[in-house]
Design a protein around this motif. Structure first.
Motif: not given
Lengths: 155, 777, 264
Positions: B339, B342, B468, B535, B623
């Protein structure tokens, strides 16, 4: 068990309570007025604000027995005959709410603030809402709503 | 129609009930048969539970039943597993996952861990009984500091997990990064704390569980942000079929991630409801919430940036210790690993990056996603190290950013972290934001502040984050003969306004009456799947699901319209809610088509009454990358260390804005939470005893109206993403990414003449005051 | 909370009698402290005696140079009183900054000082102003009233009736709020009357105290600069997660200077 008689949103009400019953609890449970919310244990969040004899009060920090003989207005008593109160309209217009949980207390504080201060400005509103926490909005829209609502209340 | 279209600041439908106090939150649910549950929680951070004597409690008035960890263990229920997407250590072996049962069974490992649940006729009776439960604890040494917990000799939290380590992780190219650093003209380094905070939605957690013996099924009304995933988890725990639980969320008073998590109380409640044959309500106190709601952030990092002599970024290296608390929670181990990895480097062009971290256990409430979940951490890291590089090496902080932002023509680009940055114009957004801040007038504002004895500072931070949450979403549209439409979605709004924004998408696409769209969400009976909230997925996935379903309706409607007009579907044009035969110019409205869809006689072959009803599932393939710039001006009182943010500016690139009023709300709310983390919020555990010191709003400071600056917002809509049909990028968490670095850097800018180069969050008055006096020495 | 028997007497005599007859009685003023404490089950009185209806405890008046405030006067009433604003504007400002509007409508001066929270505002004001606390049995000088952490000179069953405050020449209160509770992290009340200056500090230690070094310097020269180089020792001051003793000591000086600058 104590029996109290009071006026709630203009209606006379008589209810048997315990001495330890909080005003917030009696409003929510005995009177099924669940619009008044409880958000904390330390009288900080303000979600429970109602008007007692015209003044804003944290109903979670007041015993129901103390409201005997008093006139109480809750969020349910703001709109009249299906028409939203100008402050409620202002909150809607300005997106002054998101999840809605702090909103009843915020509105009751805002209405009282507007009633007591003819000269509200940004700073006065922010200080006046010191006892009302909101986690969703960042307060800016609430402040705009209160200023607008106050103006509308003055007519 | 225009008024309710996409892009319009449509006022919210849900407001009417919220404004009049007629919403239904979980504590508003009543039932004559309702019993009440209270959780007895461990008062110790680490202790053996030697015995629990409930005999006195059981005979207290009104008590219906008491469940302890021992009772629970005897039922042989499953533990709640983590769903972390990163599930392996670097060596490929599985992460260390201690069993997370719903109760502490032999040992309590954090203050607040459930030890027993007491059910009684009234809440007070349950509390009275809880007080006389005799738990014999043997206190053990506790460790609550994330650096201390991995030192040799630290108390072992789990007997079979050495060194309190959950897993280690790395991403990026270590070799290339090391080389970039070795060859660099400049290397700067900074140790950063990302303080532990808690979501504190104004509504606490709670649930009502009901069991129906006739059908051996349950109803769970829960202040959650994800009914489907949590239902599956609870069913697994209790070893029952998922569809035996009807899981719904009533109106939910905010969540910010903390209500997504899989908590222990609901399964216990379900079990108790069956065992005792009564519906049971449980509502967490606020003080309990501080102990038992998932916490957020809690990381310590060393960040290094390599630059060439002109200030071009060559490499970024980040090493993090992430505190996940006493257990792996729902996605806990993911936040400080995948998390936070990224989006390393954010919006900047950095050719070599390497991220490594460890997720560690401490005797604290576990961490789980909190608005941003790793991306605010990454944003903070890059923006702080850039600011540090500027002040250490003598570069202009704005120019240094400007020259290193990924240029528009470098996109699409895959970063060294594997993030697919497809579109955007970060330098343009940066310049537009800067323009909003009136740089020309800054010098005179500084003077004004100085006259009052205050310092003034400014900073601008660029952020790039990613969305996300669950990639799939369901939307179902059904029509009524009265012209109404019902929209069912598996996404979940807890204040974000989906009742309005999703109705906008539907109304706009089909040209139907916005006011007649009914909205159902957060109900496992209403939608077969649902990704809930998280997300920033709600428009990106949920909105696209609505669009997809609406378009399918449109296709069917076109066929029916053609039939009704004796035309060909190919000749039908649709605009402003009306079908027009381009050849004959005959028209028919969508409303008329829908009305006709109920009459068998008016339908073509192959269409049945009710044929307009549609269900659709949208799947996000990849995403997207919300991005933007945040700028802040602050005033600092050097005598007290008090900081006040005076003005704040943001331009966000979220792709096309569906409802600008709602988008503003999300940004401002996120900025407020970011400001809170930067200046005042911190969950503190006592190092010696492991006690939670910030256990109430008396000690955990939330921003109030007078904490907030005036915020000016704008949007850059010229780079819609091709990754989804709406082109949207997810808006909900961005505020938390930009605000902490913008504010912290602005304070440091204000104190640069005092020689202050770093202060860790939260920048409390004392910390600021100390930094000034220390720098003076 | 635990249940109890609730009383709301009309007179002080009644209140005193109920108290002496009860097992484990507790007076309640505005309830803004006692109710949250009882909610946490940290107090469990058998009887709660609400002083809110006792007329003798209400009212604000100025007679000559003395401002008298009834014990049950709410913070909102003190904040908005024309008499208080005229006589001791600093006191009106202090009251206006306690809690928030809703809390101010219930919280009272009597309740606040009877509780003597180390971070409350009134103790600093009353000590600095040289107030006299009139109870059902005697008169107590403010200096002698606040005796320790949550402790006062009140005897069991003794009720504060009113507070008499000599009107100063100038005064000011500067408060630095604790960011979460908004109580005084440190609060300094400065009052000047003739040649006498009093500086009382709240929030910094377990109980309100006078900064006597500051007073001496200000008596020589009533200006912020007179405090240059003068500080208080952090030795007896409190340390908690919000502030260390050293920081509190520094705030005392800063706030005292600002109070002097704003004294009116």
């Amino acid at each position: 068990m104590p029996v109290i008689s009071l006026t709630v949103n203009g209606n006379p009400v008589t209810v048997e309570v315990e001495a330890r019953s909080l005003l917030s609890g009696v409003l929510r449970s005995n009177l099924a007025l669940t619009g008044t919310h409880v958000g904390c244990d330390t009288s900080q969040c303000g979600a429970c604000v109602v008007h007692v004899d015209g003044k804003p009060v944290k109903s979670c920090a007041m015993l129901a027995v103390q409201a005997d003989g008093a006139s109480v207005t809750t969020i349910e008593g703001l709109a009249k005959n299906g028409k939203l109160h100008p402050m409620q309209e202002a909150f809607r217009e300005h997106h002054g709410l998101q999840c809605g949980f702090c909103t009843p207390g915020m509105l009751m504080s805002a209405v009282a603030l507007a009633e007591q201060n003819p000269d509200l400005d940004d700073a006065a509103v922010r200080k006046g809402l010191e006892g009302n926490l909101c986690r969703c909005t960042g307060y800016q829209n609430i402040v705009h709503a209160v200023l607008d609502g106050a103006k509308a209340m003055r007519g | 129609m225009e008024k309710y279209g996409i892009g319009q600041p449509v006022r919210r439908k849900e407001d009417v009930r919220f404004l009049t106090g007629t919403g239904t939150y979980v504590d508003d649910i009543t039932d004559e048969a309702l019993a009440h549950a209270v959780v007895l929680r461990s008062p110790h951070a680490h202790a053996k539970i030697l015995s629990i004597d409930t005999s006195e409690a059981e005979s207290m008035p009104g008590v219906l039943g008491i469940i302890t960890g021992k009772d629970w263990a005897a039922e042989d229920f499953q533990f709640i597993p983590t769903k972390s997407a990163v599930a392996k250590k670097i060596d490929g072996t599985p992460l260390n996952q201690p069993p997370r049962h719903c109760f502490a069974i032999e040992r309590a490992r954090y203050v607040g861990e459930p030890v027993a649940m007491i059910v009684a006729e009234t809440r007070e009776q349950a509390q009275d009984a809880a007080e006389v439960i005799d738990v014999d604890y043997e206190e053990l040494p506790a460790v609550t500091d994330l650096r201390k917990t991995i030192e040799t000799g630290a108390p072992q939290i789990w007997d079979d997990i050495e060194g309190n380590l959950c897993l280690d992780f790395e991403l990026g190219d270590k070799e290339a990064t090391d080389k970039a650093f070795a060859d660099a003209d400049h290397v700067v380094s900074l140790d950063l704390v990302n303080n532990r905070v808690t979501a504190t939605p104004i509504e606490t957690r709670g649930a009502v569980a009901t069991y129906d013996a006739d059908t051996d099924s349950y109803k769970l009304q829960n202040a959650t942000q994800n009914v489907h995933a949590n239902r599956a988890t609870f069913a697994d725990v209790l070893k029952i079929p998922a569809d035996s639980i009807h899981h719904v969320a009533p109106d939910v008073g905010g969540g910010f991630g903390a209500k997504n998590s899989s908590y222990p109380e609901p399964p216990i409640l379900l079990y108790a409801a069956k065992k005792l044959g009564r519906p049971i309500k449980w509502i967490n106190d606020r003080n309990e919430g501080f102990q038992s709601d998932t916490h957020g952030r809690a990381q310590f990092s060393t960040v290094e940036l390599a630059l060439d002599k002109d200030g071009k970024f060559l490499g970024l290296r980040t090493k993090t210790i992430g505190d996940i608390g006493a257990y792996c929670w729902t996605i806990g181990p993911f936040t400080p690993t995948g998390g936070s990895a990224r989006t390393q480097g954010g919006a900047y062009f950095i050719p070599a990056m390497y991220y490594s971290s460890v997720a560690v256990f401490t005797n604290t409430m576990p961490t789980d996603p909190y608005r941003g979940a790793g991306r605010p951490e990454a944003s903070y890291q890059i923006e702080r190290i850039i600011q540090h590089a500027a002040t250490t090496l003598g570069f202009d902080p704005i120019e240094l950013r400007r020259k290193n932002l990924m240029p528009e023509d470098s996109l699409p680009r895959k970063t060294p972290m594997g993030l697919d940055v497809d579109c955007g114009n970060f330098p343009e957004v940066f310049e537009r934001t800067l323009k909003m801040t009136d740089r020309e007038g800054y010098a005179s504002r500084v003077e004004e502040s100085q006259k009052k004895g205050l310092r003034r500072g400014f900073s601008i931070a660029a952020y790039l984050e990613c969305t996300g949450g669950a990639p799939k979403e369901f939307a179902g549209i059904s029509f009524g003969k009265d012209g109404s439409a019902t929209l069912r979605v598996g996404s979940h709004s807890t204040g974000m306004g989906h009742e309005t924004s999703k109705a906008q998408i539907l109304a706009h696409t089909l040209g139907i009456n916005f006011d007649k769209v009914d909205f159902i969400q957060a109900d496992t009976k209403a939608t077969p799947i649902g990704g809930g909230h998280g997300g920033s997925r709600n428009l990106e996935v949920g909105g696209n699901a609505v669009l997809k379903a609406a378009k399918e309706v449109l296709e069917k409607a076109k066929v029916l319209a053609a039939h009704l007009l004796n035309s060909n579907a190919d000749d039908m044009n649709f605009a402003d809610g009306t079908f027009t035969d381009v050849k004959t110019e005959q028209t028919i409205s969508m409303d008329e088509v829908i009305a006709a869809s109920f009459e068998k006689g008016r339908l073509p072959e192959g269409m049945e009454p009710g044929c307009m009803d549609t269900e659709s599932i949208f799947e996000r393939e990849i995403i997207s990358c919300p991005n933007g710039s945040h700028a802040a001006e602050v005033e600092v009182d050097p005598e007290t260390g008090m900081v006040h943010v005076q003005h704040y500016w943001v331009i966000d690139d979220f792709g096309p804005i569906i409802n600008p009023m709602l988008a503003d709300g999300q940004v401002m709310g996120g900025v407020a939470q970011g400001l809170g983390q930067a200046l005042m919020e911190e969950i503190v555990y006592d190092e010696e005893s492991g006690q939670l010191v910030t256990g109430s709003l008396m000690d955990y400071a939330l921003p109030r109206a007078d904490s907030m600056p005036h915020m000016e917002l704008g949007y850059y809509e010229d780079a819609p993403t091709a990754k989804n049909p709406l082109g949207v990028k997810g808006a909900g968490e961005a505020g938390c990414c930009g605000a902490p670095p913008a504010i912290v850097n602005a304070v440091l800018d204000a104190l640069k003449e005092d020689g202050v180069t770093h202060i860790d969050m939260p920048l409390t008055p004392e910390k600021v005051w100390r930094a000034i006096s220390e720098a003076a020495k | 909370m635990y249940d109890f028997t609730y009383h709301r007497p009309d007179t002080l005599d009644e209140a005193v009698k109920i108290f002496s007859d009860a097992d484990d009685p507790q007076f309640m003023a505005g309830g803004q402290t006692i109710i949250p404490v009882m909610k946490q089950r940290l107090a469990m009185p058998s009887d709660v005696i609400d002083l809110g209806k006792i007329g003798e405890l209400q009212g604000i008046s100025i007679v000559g140079d003395t401002l008298t405030i009834g014990a049950m006067t709410s913070h909102a009433e003190v904040a908005s009183s024309a008499d208080v604003k005229k006589a001791v504007p600093a006191l009106a400002q202090l009251a206006n900054d306690i809690g928030d509007p809703a809390v101010r409508n219930r919280g009272s001066i009597g309740g606040s000082i009877a509780n003597n929270d180390p971070a409350a505002d009134y103790p600093a004001a009353l000590v600095a102003l040289g107030a006299t606390i009139h109870t059902t049995s005697r008169e107590i000088a403010a200096e002698d009233f606040f005796t320790g952490l949550f402790e006062t000179a009140l005897d069991e069953g003794e009720i504060i009736a009113k507070i008499a405050i000599p009107v100063p020449d100038k005064a000011a209160y500067m408060k630095f709020p604790q960011p979460a509770s908004r109580f005084a992290l440190v609060g300094v009340f400065v009052a000047k009357s003739g040649d006498q200056v009093c500086v009382a500090v709240t929030g910094a230690g377990p109980c309100v105290f006078r900064a006597t070094d500051f007073e001496k310097a200000l008596e020589k020269n009533f200006s912020a600069d007179a405090l240059d180089g003068i500080s208080i020792s952090s030795e007896e001051l409190s340390t908690d997660i919000h502030a260390s003793a050293q920081y509190r000591a520094s705030l005392v000086t800063t706030l005292a200077r600002r109070a002097v600058e704003n004294a009116a």
